[in-house]
Each structure stands twice: as structure tokens, then as C-alpha cells.
Motif scaffolding. Structure first.
Motif, mmCIF file in Angstrom:
data_model
loop_
_atom_site.group_PDB
_atom_site.id
_atom_site.type_symbol
_atom_site.label_atom_id
_atom_site.label_comp_id
_atom_site.label_asym_id
_atom_site.label_seq_id
_atom_site.Cartn_x
_atom_site.Cartn_y
_atom_site.Cartn_z
ATOM 1 N N SER A 272 103.688 -1.635 52.502
ATOM 2 C CA SER A 272 104.819 -2.547 52.341
ATOM 3 C C SER A 272 105.199 -3.221 53.653
ATOM 4 O O SER A 272 106.219 -3.915 53.718
ATOM 5 C CB SER A 272 106.035 -1.794 51.784
ATOM 6 O OG SER A 272 106.481 -0.814 52.706
ATOM 7 N N SER A 273 104.407 -3.024 54.695
ATOM 8 C CA SER A 273 104.743 -3.569 56.011
ATOM 9 C C SER A 273 104.646 -5.094 56.008
ATOM 10 O O SER A 273 103.998 -5.711 55.162
ATOM 11 C CB SER A 273 103.808 -2.996 57.074
ATOM 12 O OG SER A 273 102.486 -3.474 56.906
ATOM 13 N N ARG A 274 105.299 -5.689 56.967
ATOM 14 C CA ARG A 274 105.334 -7.149 57.043
ATOM 15 C C ARG A 274 103.949 -7.752 57.257
ATOM 16 O O ARG A 274 103.585 -8.744 56.623
ATOM 17 C CB ARG A 274 106.276 -7.583 58.167
ATOM 18 C CG ARG A 274 107.732 -7.227 57.912
ATOM 19 C CD ARG A 274 108.612 -7.730 59.044
ATOM 20 N NE ARG A 274 110.025 -7.399 58.820
ATOM 21 C CZ ARG A 274 111.006 -7.799 59.619
ATOM 22 N NH1 ARG A 274 110.719 -8.525 60.713
ATOM 23 N NH2 ARG A 274 112.263 -7.464 59.353
ATOM 24 N N ASP A 277 101.770 -7.294 54.085
ATOM 25 C CA ASP A 277 102.235 -8.147 52.990
ATOM 26 C C ASP A 277 101.916 -9.614 53.256
ATOM 27 O O ASP A 277 101.410 -10.323 52.359
ATOM 28 C CB ASP A 277 103.742 -7.963 52.804
ATOM 29 C CG ASP A 277 104.285 -8.794 51.660
ATOM 30 O OD1 ASP A 277 103.829 -8.597 50.514
ATOM 31 O OD2 ASP A 277 105.152 -9.647 51.901
ATOM 32 N N GLU A 278 102.168 -10.082 54.470
ATOM 33 C CA GLU A 278 101.998 -11.504 54.762
ATOM 34 C C GLU A 278 100.533 -11.906 54.901
ATOM 35 O O GLU A 278 100.090 -12.930 54.348
ATOM 36 C CB GLU A 278 102.750 -11.860 56.048
ATOM 37 C CG GLU A 278 102.727 -13.329 56.407
ATOM 38 C CD GLU A 278 103.479 -14.198 55.399
ATOM 39 O OE1 GLU A 278 103.155 -15.399 55.295
ATOM 40 O OE2 GLU A 278 104.386 -13.663 54.713
ATOM 41 N N GLU A 323 105.133 -13.067 63.074
ATOM 42 C CA GLU A 323 105.774 -11.828 62.640
ATOM 43 C C GLU A 323 106.375 -11.071 63.822
ATOM 44 O O GLU A 323 107.439 -10.446 63.697
ATOM 45 C CB GLU A 323 104.776 -10.949 61.890
ATOM 46 C CG GLU A 323 104.381 -11.480 60.522
ATOM 47 C CD GLU A 323 105.581 -11.703 59.621
ATOM 48 O OE1 GLU A 323 106.534 -10.899 59.663
ATOM 49 O OE2 GLU A 323 105.574 -12.693 58.871
ATOM 50 N N ARG A 326 109.575 -12.928 64.611
ATOM 51 C CA ARG A 326 110.595 -12.653 63.587
ATOM 52 C C ARG A 326 111.185 -11.261 63.788
ATOM 53 O O ARG A 326 112.392 -11.057 63.615
ATOM 54 C CB ARG A 326 109.974 -12.785 62.190
ATOM 55 C CG ARG A 326 110.985 -12.622 61.068
ATOM 56 C CD ARG A 326 110.444 -13.186 59.761
ATOM 57 N NE ARG A 326 109.460 -12.333 59.138
ATOM 58 C CZ ARG A 326 109.753 -11.410 58.208
ATOM 59 N NH1 ARG A 326 111.021 -11.225 57.832
ATOM 60 N NH2 ARG A 326 108.798 -10.684 57.666
ATOM 61 N N LEU A 327 110.329 -10.301 64.153
ATOM 62 C CA LEU A 327 110.814 -8.945 64.398
ATOM 63 C C LEU A 327 111.797 -8.934 65.563
ATOM 64 O O LEU A 327 112.840 -8.274 65.514
ATOM 65 C CB LEU A 327 109.630 -8.018 64.686
ATOM 66 C CG LEU A 327 109.920 -6.519 64.738
ATOM 67 C CD1 LEU A 327 110.265 -5.984 63.359
ATOM 68 C CD2 LEU A 327 108.723 -5.760 65.317
ATOM 69 N N ILE A 332 115.094 -5.428 61.930
ATOM 70 C CA ILE A 332 114.713 -4.945 60.611
ATOM 71 C C ILE A 332 115.952 -4.810 59.738
ATOM 72 O O ILE A 332 117.081 -4.772 60.227
ATOM 73 C CB ILE A 332 113.950 -3.595 60.684
ATOM 74 C CG1 ILE A 332 114.903 -2.458 61.102
ATOM 75 C CG2 ILE A 332 112.777 -3.696 61.653
ATOM 76 C CD1 ILE A 332 114.272 -1.090 61.025
ATOM 77 N N GLU A 336 114.464 -1.863 54.898
ATOM 78 C CA GLU A 336 113.228 -1.529 55.616
ATOM 79 C C GLU A 336 113.385 -0.224 56.380
ATOM 80 O O GLU A 336 112.442 0.569 56.464
ATOM 81 C CB GLU A 336 112.855 -2.663 56.569
ATOM 82 C CG GLU A 336 112.332 -3.910 55.853
ATOM 83 C CD GLU A 336 112.065 -5.060 56.805
ATOM 84 O OE1 GLU A 336 111.085 -5.797 56.606
ATOM 85 O OE2 GLU A 336 112.862 -5.234 57.764
#
Length: 411
Positions: A272-274, A277-278, A323, A326-327, A332, A336
Motif C-alpha cells: 500500500s506504499s506510495r 501504488d503510484e 513522491e 510530496r513526502l 504522512i 498512513e
């Protein structure tokens, strides 16, 4: 605490964890010396010695060792890391005494014959050649060198062809004599065993190990050895471009280390990590993409790995950067945080169902932490990480310097 921990008058430390829900036992010998404790000329010596200990003892040949473990349906192996070397076997619990005696013989009384050094040298050269044929190994090796420079943490654990060819039998014997001593060694046992009996058997089996202390003065890496924003591109005729982006991180005992586990999981530590997923789920640009965080006594590293087709490499590199940004900007979310805490706790607990994992927890913690951290303590450490903790460590680690980028593949 269910563990039984003793230090013998010789200085040898023994730790035993009985398990009632298994029919197996795992025995591990953890020696506090690894690749970072070698000079440039010695590079790969810890790994070389790890191989050689299975070539024979004063009373057993290599085939004797193999047959003894096969005869009871067990397995025996070893590995070398940056800061320790471990030898272990796992077998039916009714044969625990065989495993203890065998590892005692292998570690405390190796033959280290000249002929064995020469034959195993060829095996290690083949291992190095095999790694050279793996672009994923090559890119991580180059990443280590880019992050840590000429410090031992930046060198490959197995050394390189030149250093392996330069090591002599006397080098190996001298290294063993100086480093493989009682106060530098932990024997960890977990499984369906009686602690009192096992402790007595270990004391007998390792009685020949030389008494003494081998504490080493480990030099921390030079902060200037990593050039911020450095890009290393290794041209190779591969089907994919293998890429690692990362930099320096936190030492093992840093108060924010557990918060970094949370941040790493959100970034690229699970399904399910960014990043997963991306890059994989939404765009289908990679089969393998993940992040990780390594920790040593005085420093650490963080990294993001991906493998992608050459025509997608620039886009994947851009998405990794997006990413990361964004982090850093957004941090988070509470959801998350909850997912990461649940994953870390659950996977940790499930991993301890096996006697080998229990043994590794004991030996590893005593070797690198100098104490045992209970399962409950570790679970509490993750559950006590707050949103502010996680977002603070993101700035400390991922925002500290422009990351290094290393690629292997068509350029």
C-alpha cells in the motif's frame, strides 16, 4: 522475560529462548566482526573466513560436516554483514546436542589449512563473478560506494577480485585468532529445548574458543564522502534500467529510528506504499519498486530501488523525485501512520513463529545493541510513534541532502 541469558567465566555469552509450539531448534553463533572492520587490503576477509570455517575442523572434513547435518534433516549455513558474522543451523529439537557440538567444532576449532584457503578462494571468485552478472547487485554496490566513499561501509562485503586474490592463509589465520574470541561471541538458541541442558552443552562445545576481547575502534564515515546530488550511470547491456536513489540516514540507536521505520513503510515498504501504488499499480512502470533503510552503529542509509524498461527510466526517476518531494512537503496522514504501525507490528509478530527467527532476534540484538529488547518493547516503540515524530524524521532523513542517484543499464 522467557529468555535465559548467561555469561560464562570465559566471557562467552549464551542466550536461550524455549519454545513450546515447535518441534525444531535453531542454534546461532554471532561474532562481532564484519566487513567494516577490515582494512582496504583485508577487504572481504570476514566473508572469506566465513566460507573457510565449513571446509573442515581438527577432527572433521567438509563432507563430515555436511553429512552430520544431512543425517538429521537439518540445515547449516552462515552469512557476513557489515558489523558481524553469523553461523547457524536449524534441526529437529531432539538433535539439538548434535547442532551445538557441530557449530562448536566449526567455530572454535577450524583447520584453516593452506589448501583449503586456495580452493575456497576460487569459490569466492566465482561468487563475485555471479554478483557481477546481477545488475541489481551491481547497482546497490555502486550506491554504497557513492554514499560512503572509501569507508569500509562503502565496500562490498565480499571484497573485490584484487583483494580476494591478495589474501593469504596467514592473513586468514591471524584474523581468526584476533577476532574470534569469547567476549566477542554470542551463542543464541531457540526452540523446543531445556535451557539448563543447552547452556551446559554450549559451554562444553565452545570451551576451545580463545579467551579474550576483540573490541574494535570503528571509524565513522566522513560526512563529505557523499557528494550531494551525485549521479552515477553504469552502462550495461541489460533489459532493464536498475536505479537506486538515496543517501545517508540514522544510526541504529538514534531516537528517531522507529519513526523512520514508519516513514519508510509509507514511502515504499509495502503493497500500500506510495511508490508501489503510484509506479507499479497505477502506471505499470515497474515490477519491483521499494524503499529501505539500513542502520549501523554510527550511521545509516536510505534507498529507493526500481527496475524498469529503458524507455520508462526517465519517467520513473521523475516519479520517485515527485513522491520524495510530496513526502517532504505534505508528510504522512493519520491513516498512513495507522497502516504502517499495524504492518510493522503484525509482520514482526508473524516472523517470530519460527525458531530460526527467534534465534536471530536474540543473537542479533545482543551483538548490535548489547542487550535484549523484548517483543513487547519493540511493539510499543512503533505504536508510540506520533504523526509529529514521523513527519520530523522525514525532514531529518529525506530532506537533509540532495540524494544520490545510481543507474545500471543502457545509457
Amino acid at each position: 522475560m522467557s529468555e535465559h541469558l548467561v555469561q560464562l567465566p570465559s566471557g562467552l555469552t549464551i542466550v536461550v529462548e524455549p519454545m513450546v509450539s515447535t518441534r525444531t531448534a535453531a542454534i546461532g553463533v554471532w561474532v562481532g566482526v564484519g566487513a567494516r572492520d577490515e582494512t582496504p587490503r583485508e577487504s572481504g576477509l570476514s566473508h572469506f573466513l566465513e566460507h573457510l570455517l565449513f571446509k573442515g575442523t581438527e577432527t572433521r572434513t567438509a563432507i563430515d560436516i555436511s553429512q552430520a547435518i544431512d543425517r538429521v534433516g537439518g540445515d547449516i549455513n552462515a552469512f557476513t554483514s557489515k558489523e558481524y558474522t553469523a553461523y547457524y543451523c536449524r534441526l529437529p529439537a531432539r538433535h539439538t546436542s548434535i547442532g551445538v557440538e557441530l557449530l562448536g567444532d566449526v567455530v572454535a576449532a577450524p583447520a584453516l589449512r593452506d589448501d583449503d584457503v586456495e580452493s575456497e578462494r576460487q569459490v569466492i571468485l566465482e561468487e563475485l563473478a555471479m554478483d557481477d552478472d546481477s545488475p541489481e547487485d551491481v547497482v546497490h554496490r555502486a550506491f554504497g560506494a557513492a554514499v560512503f566513499g572509501d569507508h569500509p561501509l562503502g565496500r562490498d562485503t565480499a571484497g573485490d577480485k584484487a583483494s580476494v586474490l591478495g589474501l593469504t592463509a596467514d592473513d586468514v589465520r591471524s584474523f581468526y585468532r584476533d577476532r574470534y574470541v569469547t567476549e566477542n561471541t554470542i551463542v543464541a538458541v531457540a526452540g523446543a529445548v531445556d535451557p539448563d541442558i543447552v547452556i551446559e552443552e554450549v559451554a562444553t562445545a565452545f570451551d576451545r574458543l580463545r579467551r579474550g576481547n576483540a573490541t574494535v575502534d570503528r571509524r565513522p564515515p566522513d560526512p563529505a564522502a557523499m557528494r550531494s546530488g551525485q549521479v552515477v550511470a553504469i552502462d550495461d547491456d541489460t533489459e532493464q534500467v536498475h536505479m537506486v536513489v538515496g543517501g545517508r540516514s540514522l544510526a541504529r540507536n538514534d531516537p528517531d529510528r522507529d519513526a523512520l521505520d514508519i516513514a519508510n513503510h509509507v514511502l515504499g515498504g509495502g503493497l500500500s506504499s506510495r511508490l508501489f501504488d503510484e509506479i507499479r499499480e497505477r502506471r505499470g512502470l515497474a515490477y519491483s519498486v521499494f524503499s529501505s533503510a539500513a542502520a549501523y552503529a554510527d550511521v545509516g542509509s536510505w534507498s529507493i530501488y526500481s527496475g524498469t524498461l529503458p524507455e520508462h527510466a526517465d519517467e520513473v526517476r521523475r516519479l520517485v523525485g515527485t513522491e520524495l518531494e510530496r513526502l517532504l512537503v505534505e508528510g504522512i496522514t493519520p491513516d498512513e501512520l495507522e497502516i504502517a504501525q499495524g504492518y510493522l507490528a503484525g509482520s514482526y509478530e508473524m516472523g517470530l513463529e519460527d525458531s530460526g527467527a527467534r534465534m536471530s532476534r536474540l543473537g542479533g540484538q545482543l551483538t548490535v545493541l548489547g542487550r535484549l529488547r523484548s517483543v513487547e518493547e519493540q511493539l510499543d516503540r512503533w505504536s508510540n510513534v506520533s504523526l509529529d515524530d514521523a513527519n520530523r524524521v522525514i525532514g531529518r532523513v529525506y530532506g537533509e541532502a540532495e540524494p544520490v542517484t545510481v543507474t545500471v543499464g543502457p545509457t
